[in-house]
Design a protein around this motif. Structure first.
Motif, short mmCIF file in Angstrom:
data_model
loop_
_atom_site.label_atom_id
_atom_site.label_comp_id
_atom_site.label_asym_id
_atom_site.label_seq_id
_atom_site.Cartn_x
_atom_site.Cartn_y
_atom_site.Cartn_z
N GLY A 71 0.78 -1.22 0.00
CA GLY A 71 0.00 0.00 0.00
C GLY A 71 0.82 1.27 0.00
N ARG A 72 2.13 1.16 -0.09
CA ARG A 72 2.98 2.34 -0.16
C ARG A 72 3.56 2.45 -1.57
NH1 ARG A 72 6.32 0.68 5.25
NH2 ARG A 72 4.98 1.66 6.83
N ILE A 73 3.80 3.68 -2.00
CA ILE A 73 4.33 3.89 -3.34
C ILE A 73 5.82 4.21 -3.26
CG2 ILE A 73 2.12 4.55 -4.33
CD1 ILE A 73 2.91 7.47 -4.05
N ILE A 74 6.55 3.79 -4.27
CA ILE A 74 8.01 3.86 -4.22
C ILE A 74 8.55 4.25 -5.59
CG2 ILE A 74 10.14 2.55 -3.82
CD1 ILE A 74 8.41 0.64 -2.09
N LEU A 75 9.59 5.07 -5.59
CA LEU A 75 10.36 5.36 -6.80
C LEU A 75 11.82 5.04 -6.51
CD1 LEU A 75 11.04 6.56 -9.57
CD2 LEU A 75 10.97 8.84 -8.52
N VAL A 76 12.38 4.15 -7.30
CA VAL A 76 13.79 3.77 -7.17
C VAL A 76 14.54 4.25 -8.40
CG1 VAL A 76 15.43 1.86 -7.04
CG2 VAL A 76 13.31 1.78 -5.70
N GLN A 77 15.69 4.87 -8.19
CA GLN A 77 16.60 5.24 -9.27
C GLN A 77 17.86 4.40 -9.16
OE1 GLN A 77 16.08 9.89 -10.29
NE2 GLN A 77 17.04 9.50 -8.32
N ARG A 78 18.34 3.92 -10.30
CA ARG A 78 19.62 3.19 -10.32
C ARG A 78 20.49 3.81 -11.41
NH1 ARG A 78 15.73 -0.86 -9.66
NH2 ARG A 78 15.89 -1.92 -7.63
N PHE A 79 21.73 4.07 -11.07
CA PHE A 79 22.68 4.67 -12.00
C PHE A 79 23.87 3.72 -12.16
CE2 PHE A 79 20.66 8.13 -9.55
CZ PHE A 79 19.94 8.74 -10.58
N GLU A 80 24.19 3.40 -13.41
CA GLU A 80 25.26 2.42 -13.66
C GLU A 80 26.11 2.85 -14.84
OE1 GLU A 80 23.52 -1.84 -13.03
OE2 GLU A 80 21.88 -0.53 -13.72
N GLU A 81 27.42 2.69 -14.67
CA GLU A 81 28.37 2.89 -15.76
C GLU A 81 29.66 2.15 -15.40
OE1 GLU A 81 30.75 6.34 -18.32
OE2 GLU A 81 29.31 6.93 -16.78
N GLY A 82 30.00 1.14 -16.19
CA GLY A 82 31.16 0.34 -15.85
C GLY A 82 30.99 -0.29 -14.49
N ASP A 83 31.97 -0.07 -13.59
CA ASP A 83 31.86 -0.62 -12.25
C ASP A 83 31.23 0.37 -11.26
OD1 ASP A 83 33.88 1.19 -12.02
OD2 ASP A 83 35.40 -0.23 -11.32
N PHE A 84 30.70 1.47 -11.78
CA PHE A 84 30.03 2.44 -10.91
C PHE A 84 28.57 2.07 -10.75
CE2 PHE A 84 27.35 6.16 -10.23
CZ PHE A 84 27.96 6.72 -9.11
N TYR A 85 28.10 2.16 -9.51
CA TYR A 85 26.69 1.91 -9.22
C TYR A 85 26.27 2.80 -8.06
CZ TYR A 85 22.39 -0.30 -7.62
OH TYR A 85 21.08 -0.54 -7.23
#
Length: 849
Positions: free
Chosen positions: A213-227
């Motif tokens: 019942g809760r709303i969520i926004l997830v962001q993921r950033f990736e480049e090479g071995d960066f996360y």
């Protein structure tokens, strides 16, 4: 170098350092902090005309401006620890278009069937700086908003008293969208929607979810071995609610209609671990807040902010109201810093925690020390070491990266902190690229002989980074023009050959020790930075001893305007300050005895500083008690050249002008009187509009200063207040100069009101070196008394505020002894309150509000 030990020791030091102004019952300062701080409140009687005018709410790590439209309240959740890319990025060569800090948009829609809410005579919006509370009132609705200091949760209480309440729809929206999004065909029943934006090798994924019942926004950033990742979660307490996906970029939480109060919780989290459930971290924070009602959250905040405000204060008054205006803006600056500078990373100067138009801002996501420094350079006397903690955490965390950069890029030892760099420092270079970079940047090898391999490696690097700044100059030749003959070419550019940022940051570490006297802090945190600074200069290839027997430095830049010069004031000033500090610190710790004579020989044979002015605002090179008469003369001559006709009430201080600090250090009270309000008003060279309480009102200066006292000087998306940081720096130096007569001297002298206008009444409590807290009062040009709260005991050295008048010393409220002389040497015990006043003067408590 054990960075974990560094950071643990650092946190322990910070927690122990600030002294409370009113802990001693014998103090003559009776401060009503709530009344005093409340003068910095914001009050709007009409809604904002642009999003950046919103009211700032933050807990030091996460925050948002709060603004309204006729039927909704709006937020953009931001965090100081959210970064979309790191130092290894190859996807953002264009400079400004990399992004950071933003987590998601939130709209709380309260639209009724037949009326607008936040309009008309019923509208008001108020920010209480004392308790960190924003209140919005409209037609039948009152909302209160706070950022909970215990957890990363922004709480909004909605009190709906309309005759016909409507549903409250909370929309959580992505910051970016793409034509290529992925959704489940079963729109209403799917458990997530995802949008992926690809930029070169960089991928930014935004994912909507619904959990319990809760709303969520997830962001993921990736480049090479960066996360890296972030999450925002929203839940409603006190009303039944339903969640559904509203469109491809929005998830909605619908709370049923009803009179009375409901609580909306917006929690956030970040992570650099791809295995970690960042949404789960956000939900856990929400769970802790949900166990409390709004009043308990507010009570918790009142306790935190009450403690915060009790650590120091400045109270000003003048008959024309100008001093009162300065006080209000100073207090507000401390509110802003308390709201956004207590996390794991520094605030970004270009947006802070106040982004409203997504996570894209002019000047990108890197840290620019020349700008960051406006917030931090003068902050130590505020008695808020927690506000500087992000600088130390971030810098110490990247120590190994800075040491590697010193070696790879410059062939030196120690550390190099670039003028502009990423949150995680600088990338490690391949050995062959590093070798050629050294040859090119040290001017051992002509730029024309650079290899294709080097240029191929550089082509996708970010041109605003110090290491690759010549790329930006190459792409913007008109901006690079006029920097001096022969300097409009690579590898030189605005930020490439600046080394003094390392010294300025390391000097702040030294100040933390000098003000707190914690040897463990000096050993584990400060000294590695200080030693790293001077060892870089000592081993730098283009630092050399000339035929004149003096040490010189060549191929360096002075600020951003003088490229590839020799004996630049910025670098010489850094060495003149930091070499004696390194010697003193090593003596205190009993380490590196073999280096001390080497450092001393360099210091004693440095080429003289050229004409100096604004560099006097840094370090311990110059103050009201300076013993260096030659430097005093140079500073004075340079300062007078800047103002050949003197300083008058019409002076316009451009943002970035540090002459106000110089004026205070010279003891020029009248100049300070005119400079301080000018700095606060802001000037940027062109005509702009001032956004006033009833819309746009013209003003004569060229800086947009909005109703929330923030500005957009740096361009789109760069809500900031650098000018308030600089004004605070001037204020501290005008009220209390606590510094040694020369760099490396272990006997600091405190000067009370060294540059204070006689027309301005003032009371203050500020931190001083050697763990003293000093308070003083001046009324109608007369100093009434001075108090010294000794945290650790020892000798307090004070220039007699009444010159050669005999004074009486009171210890914990009891008359103790009399003393004469221009310099008072007062022995103190730990925890003791010492009051000094002219002999025979009757002491009266000051009621301050």
């Amino acid at each position: 170098m054990k960075k974990s030990i560094l950071l643990i020791a650092m946190s322990a030091f910070i927690a122990s350092q600030s002294i409370h102004a009113q802990k001693n019952i014998n103090s003559l300062m009776n401060v009503d902090y709530e009344s005093l701080v409340s003068k910095a409140d914001l009050s709007y009687d009409v809604p904002v005309t642009r999003t950046e005018e919103g009211m700032p709410i933050g807990n030091g790590t996460t925050g948002s401006l709060v603004w309204t439209t006729p039927t909704a309240m709006h937020f953009q959740i931001n965090r100081v620890d959210v970064f979309a890319m790191g130092s290894n990025t190859n996807s953002w060569p264009w400079g400004h278009d990399n992004y950071s800090h933003g987590c998601g948009y939130v709209d709380i829609n309260v639209e009724g069937y037949d009326n607008e809410v936040f309009t008309g005579d019923a509208f008001s919006q108020h920010l209480s700086a004392y308790e960190g509370l924003a209140t919005v009132k409209g037609n039948g609705i009152t909302a209160r908003v706070l950022a909970w200091n215990a957890k990363d949760v922004i709480a909004t209480e909605i009190d709906d008293q309309r005759d016909n309440p409507s549903a409250i729809n909370i929309d959580l929206r992505m910051l970016r969208y793409s034509l290529n999004y992925v959704v489940n065909e079963n729109w209403n029943l799917t458990n997530q929607h995802s949008v992926k934006v690809q930029t070169g090798a960089h991928a930014a994924t935004s994912q909507l979810e619904i959990r319990d019942g809760r709303i969520i926004l997830v962001q993921r950033f990736e480049e090479g071995d960066f996360y890296s990742s972030s999450a925002v979660a929203i839940g409603v307490v006190g009303r039944n609610s339903k969640a559904r996906y509203y469109n491809e970029s929005t998830v909605r939480l619908m709370a049923e209609p009803g009179k009375g109060k409901s609580l909306i919780l917006m929690s956030s989290a970040s992570s650099y671990d791809p295995e970690e459930d960042v949404a789960g971290l956000a939900l856990k924070q929400m769970d802790e807040a949900q166990s409390k009602n709004f009043e308990k959250l507010l009570s918790s905040n009142r306790d935190w902010w009450g403690d915060y405000w009790s650590k120091s204060f400045i109270h000003l008054h003048s008959s024309d109201g100008v001093a009162d205006m300065v006080e209000k803006n100073y207090t507000y600056f401390l509110y802003i810093m308390g709201s956004c500078s207590r996390g794991e990373y520094m605030l970004g100067f270009n947006g802070m925690l106040w982004h409203t138009n997504g996570d894209l801002a002019q000047w990108g996501s890197q840290f620019w020390w020349n700008n960051q420094g406006f917030y931090y350079n003068g902050l130590t006397p505020s008695n808020h070491p927690e506000l500087l903690e992000p600088v130390f955490k971030q810098s110490s965390r990247n120590y190994d990266s800075y040491a590697r950069a010193a070696e790879q890029q410059w062939g030196s030892k120690g550390i190099w902190i670039p003028e502009t760099n990423w949150f995680d420092g600088l990338e490690d270079l391949p050995d062959n690229i590093a070798e050629e970079m050294r040859e090119l940047y040290l001017v051992k090898k002509p730029w024309a002989e650079r290899s294709e391999e080097f240029m191929a490696y550089a082509q996708n690097k970010n041109g605003l980074n110090s290491r690759w700044n010549w790329l930006y100059a190459k792409a913007n030749p008109s901006k690079a023009a006029g920097k001096g003959a022969g300097r409009n070419h690579a590898p030189f550019a605005w930020a490439t050959h600046i080394f003094s940022a390392t010294a300025k940051i390391s000097y702040l570490y030294w100040l933390e020790y000098a003000y707190g006297l914690d040897k463990e802090w000096l050993k584990t945190s400060a000294y590695p930075m200080i030693k790293g600074t001077v060892e870089f200069y000592r081993n730098f290839f283009n630092f050399y001893k000339g035929e004149d027997g003096k040490y010189h430095i060549r191929y360096t830049s002075n600020f951003e305007d003088n490229w590839g010069g020799s004996d630049t004031p910025e670098e010489l000033a850094a060495m003149y300050a930091m070499f004696p500090i390194a010697i003193q610190a090593s003596e205190i710790l009993g380490v590196d005895s073999e280096l001390r004579p080497i450092w001393k020989e360099i210091y004693e044979n440095l080429t003289p500083l050229p004409n100096a002015n604004q560099i006097a605002s840094y370090y311990d090179l110059f103050n009201i008690n300076s013993e260096n008469e030659e430097l005093y003369k140079k500073v004075l001559e340079s300062y007078k050249r800047s103002y050949p006709n003197g300083v008058n009430p019409d002076i316009k201080m451009n943002v970035g002008n540090r002459n106000g600090v110089t004026a205070a250090k010279l003891g020029f009270a009248d100049d300070v009187k005119y400079m301080l309000p000018s700095i606060i008003k802001g000037y940027n060279g062109n005509y702009c509009d001032y956004i006033g309480s009833s819309g746009n009102e013209p003003r004569e200066t060229g800086l947009v200063v909005m109703r929330n006292r923030l500005s957009l000087r740096e361009g789109p998306g760069t809500t900031e207040c650098q000018r308030l940081g600089e004004a605070s720096h001037v204020l501290y130096q005008a009220l209390l100069q606590s510094a040694p007569p020369s760099p490396g001297d272990d006997a600091p002298i405190n000067s009370i009101f060294p540059a204070w206008p006689k027309e301005w009444d003032v009371q203050f409590t500020l931190a001083a070196r050697d763990a003293f807290l000093i308070s003083a009062s001046m009324e109608k040009g007369q100093i009434e008394f001075v108090e010294v709260h000794s945290q650790k005991g020892g000798e307090c050295r004070i220039n007699n505020p009444w010159v050669d008048t005999e004074i009486t010393i009171y210890r914990d409220g009891k008359k103790s002894e009399n003393m004469k002389g221009s310099l008072l040497l007062i022995q103190t015990k730990a925890g003791e309150l010492v009051t000094i006043a002219p002999k025979g003067k009757k002491l009266k408590p000051k009621e301050i509000s």
